[in-house]
Design a protein around this motif. Structure first.
Motif, PDB file in Angstrom:
ATOM      1  N   SER A 272       0.823  -1.209   0.000  1.00 31.84           N
ATOM      2  CA  SER A 272       0.000   0.000   0.000  1.00 31.84           C
ATOM      3  C   SER A 272       0.858   1.260   0.000  1.00 31.84           C
TER       4      SER A 272
ATOM      5  N   SER B 274      -4.240  -0.635   6.477  1.00 24.34           N
ATOM      6  CA  SER B 274      -3.878  -1.391   5.279  1.00 24.34           C
ATOM      7  C   SER B 274      -3.987  -2.878   5.572  1.00 24.34           C
TER       8      SER B 274
ATOM      9  N   GLU C 265      -7.003  -5.708  -2.241  1.00 19.91           N
ATOM     10  CA  GLU C 265      -7.646  -4.474  -1.785  1.00 19.91           C
ATOM     11  C   GLU C 265      -8.756  -4.648  -0.769  1.00 19.91           C
TER      12      GLU C 265
ATOM     13  N   PRO D 108      -4.861   4.509   3.517  1.00 18.81           N
ATOM     14  CA  PRO D 108      -3.880   3.664   2.836  1.00 18.81           C
ATOM     15  C   PRO D 108      -4.431   3.236   1.471  1.00 18.81           C
TER      16      PRO D 108
ATOM     17  N   LYS E  29       1.168   4.683   1.910  1.00 15.31           N
ATOM     18  CA  LYS E  29       0.726   5.165   3.220  1.00 15.31           C
ATOM     19  C   LYS E  29       0.488   6.669   3.264  1.00 15.31           C
TER      20      LYS E  29
ATOM     21  N   GLU F 116      -4.373   0.819  -1.487  1.00 15.47           N
ATOM     22  CA  GLU F 116      -3.879  -0.530  -1.751  1.00 15.47           C
ATOM     23  C   GLU F 116      -3.387  -0.646  -3.194  1.00 15.47           C
TER      24      GLU F 116
END
Length: 455
Positions: free
Chosen positions: A80, A218, A94, A88, A82, A90
Motif C-alpha cells: 500500500s 492497510s 484491496e 492507505p 501510506k 492498496e
C-alpha cells in the motif's frame, strides 16, 4: 451481487452458502494442538500472504521456522501507499471477499472497521457515460450481462471467453465492457481465459459474495499485527536459486551464495517464478507437476493511482468502465476518505502489457482516457499526483494473479502436491476454488501446515 463486486478485492463467484468443516478448521487453526510428531526445521520460500500465514501457524506450534524473501520487503502482492492520501491506498489486494474465510476472521478479530463496497457502476458506450439502468433497453449491453451470468451453466467444449462471446454474436461496440467484466476482473484478457475454468470456479467457490474494504488500516498492517512474532524470522533480499532435496536434509541456495538447511520446505513463490524455472530443483520436480505449473495462467497487471485537486465524478460512483487501455477506474477512497479525490486505474492482460511497455507514459494515457470518458479536461486539469504499480515489472512476482487457461482443469491440485513429503507448495495459484485471493493463499498455507505437522 453487483457485477463490480469482485476481484480488485480478491476474486468473484457466488458458490455454496454453507460453513464447511474445512473452513471451521481454518479459522481455529492457531488453537489446534498437534501430536508431538514433528521436531524439524521448516524453511519457507516467499513472504507473501501464504508464507507469512504458514510461518505464523508453524511458530504457534513451536516449530523452528525461517522465511527467505527474494525482494527487499515482505507482503508479496499485498502492498500500500501510506502517505499518498488520507487513507492507505492498496496497490495489490484491496479488501476481503466473503465472510467464510480465514482472512475475514483475521481482519474481524483485529478490530479493523469494515466498509461495505456500495455505489453505481458507469459504462462508457458510444461516447456517453451510462448507468446499468440507463442501458437496460440496449440489446448489446443486455447480451453482455447475459453472457457474464452463464458460467455455472456452461456445458460446451472448453474455449476462451472471447470465443464464447463471438459464438454468441456479441457486438464489437460492447466488447470492451465484456472484457472489463470478464477478462480484466479475472486477471487477464478474454482471449486467454477458459470457460471451463470459470465454470469450475463457480462450482468450487464457498467464501460468499460479500465484499468489504478496510477502514483506516492497510491489509499488510493486519498481517503485521497477527504475524509480529515471525517478522524477525524473515531474511529479505534473498532470492532462492536452488533447492537440493536429494538426501534427508534439504539444502537451499540463494543468489548471494548463501546456503541453508531444513527438514521441510514450503514454496510460496508466484506461479510465474515456478513456470520460469528461476529455482533449480535437484532432483528435478516430477514432469506432471511442472506441466501443471505451465497450465496455470498469470500475466501483466497494473494499478495507476491518480490524485486530483477535486473530485469530478458522481458521489455514488463505484466503477467506471471505459473503452481504452484502462478497463476500470474506481474511487479508491469510497467510505474511507474525507476527500475521496483518488481514482485507481485497474487493468490486466493485453491492456496492461501495452501500458507496461509505455512505462511512465501510462499516467498520461490513463488521464487522457478519463478526459475522453467525461467529455472534458476535468482529469488533466486537476491531476496533482500519480503512482504506477506495475506488477509485471516486479522481478520476483511478474504478474497480477493467477487465472484459468484452456486445458488447466485440475492443474492446481497437481501443482500443489507435496514431493517426497519434503517439498510443499502453497499460494493463491495452488488453490482450486479460491485462487487469486488472499484467503485462498491463506487456506493453502493451512493445508500445507496440517500436512507437515500431522507427519
Amino acid at each position: 451481487m453487483k457485477r463490480k463486486d469482485f476481484i480488485r478485492y480478491s476474486l468473484w463467484g457466488a458458490g455454496g452458502m454453507f460453513l464447511s468443516p474445512a473452513f471451521a478448521q481454518l479459522i481455529n487453526a492457531s488453537k489446534k494442538i498437534y501430536p508431538d510428531t514433528f521436531k524439524g526445521k521448516v524453511i519457507i520460500i516467499g513472504a507473501g500472504a501464504a508464507g507469512l500465514y504458514a510461518a505464523y501457524l508453524l511458530n504457534e506450534q513451536g516449530v523452528d521456522v525461517a522465511i527467505l524473501e527474494a525482494s527487499d520487503m515482505y507482503g508479496g502482492r499485498i502492498r500500500s501507499l501510506k502517505d499518498f492520501s488520507d487513507f492507505p491506498v492498496e496497490l495489490g489486494a484491496e479488501g476481503v471477499h466473503g465472510k467464510r474465510s480465514a482472512f475475514y476472521e483475521l481482519v474481524k478479530n483485529s478490530k479493523v472497521p469494515f466498509v461495505t463496497n456500495k455505489g453505481e457502476d458507469y459504462y462508457s458506450l458510444d461516447g456517453f457515460l451510462n448507468t446499468e439502468s440507463q442501458l437496460e433497453e440496449d440489446e448489446d449491453f443486455k447480451q453482455v450481462l447475459a453472457l457474464t451470468e452463464t458460467y455455472a451453466d456452461y456445458s460446451g467444449p472448453d474455449m476462451t471467453a472471447e470465443q464464447f462471446a463471438m459464438q454468441h454474436g456479441l457486438s464489437p461496440r460492447v466488447a470492451h465492457i465484456y472484457n472489463a467484466l470478464v477478462g480484466n476482473k479475472h486477471g487477464t484478457s478474454v482471449g486467454r481465459l477458459s470457460m471451463a475454468g470459470l465454470k469450475d470456479l463457480e462450482k468450487r467457490w464457498i467464501a460468499g459474495s460479500d465484499n468489504f474494504l478496510l477502514n483506516g488500516r492497510s491489509i499488510l498492517s493486519v498481517f503485521e499485527e497477527k504475524c509480529s512474532s515471525i517478522l524477525p524470522k524473515i531474511k529479505l533480499s534473498t532470492p532462492v536459486t536452488g533447492i537440493d532435496h536429494t538426501g534427508t536434509t534439504i539444502t537451499v541456495t540463494d543468489k548471494n551464495g548463501g546456503t541453508y538447511t531444513a527438514d521441510k520446505i514450503i514454496i510460496t513463490v508466484p506461479i510465474t517464478i515456478l513456470k520460469s524455472n528461476d529455482i533449480k530443483f535437484t532432483p528435478a520436480l516430477p514432469v506432471d507437476k511442472t506441466a501443471a505449473f505451465s497450465k496455470i495462467g498469470m500475466g501483466a497487471g497494473m494499478k495507476i493511482i491518480l490524485k486530483f485537486s477535486k473530485k469530478f465524478w458522481k458521489d455514488d460512483t463505484a466503477s467506471i468502465y471505459g473503452p481504452g487501455y484502462v478497463s476500470e477506474f474506481y474511487p479508491s477512497g469510497s467510505g474511507r476518505s474525507t476527500y475521496n479525490n483518488v481514482l485507481t486505474a485497474f487493468t490486466n492482460g493485453e491492456n496492461a502489457e501495452h501500458l507496461s511497455f509505455e512505462d511512465k507514459e501510462a499516467v498520461k494515457i490513463a488521464v487522457k482516457e478519463i478526459d475522453k470518458i467525461f467529455g472534458s479536461t476535468a482529469a488533466s486539469r486537476t491531476l496533482i499526483d500519480s503512482y504506477i504499480m506495475d506488477w509485471f515489472k516486479q522481478p520476483y512476482i511478474r504478474g497480477a494473479y493467477s487465472y484459468p487457461t484452456l486445458g488447466s482443469l485440475n492443474a492446481r491440485s497437481t501443482a500443489a502436491l507435496p514431493v517426497d513429503n519434503k517439498l510443499y507448495f502453497a499460494g493463491e495459484a495452488m488453490h482450486e476454488g479460491h485462487f487469486a485471493t488472499v484467503h485462498g493463499a491463506m487456506e493453502t498455507a493451512q493445508t500445507t501446515v496440517d500436512a507437515i505437522l500431522k507427519g
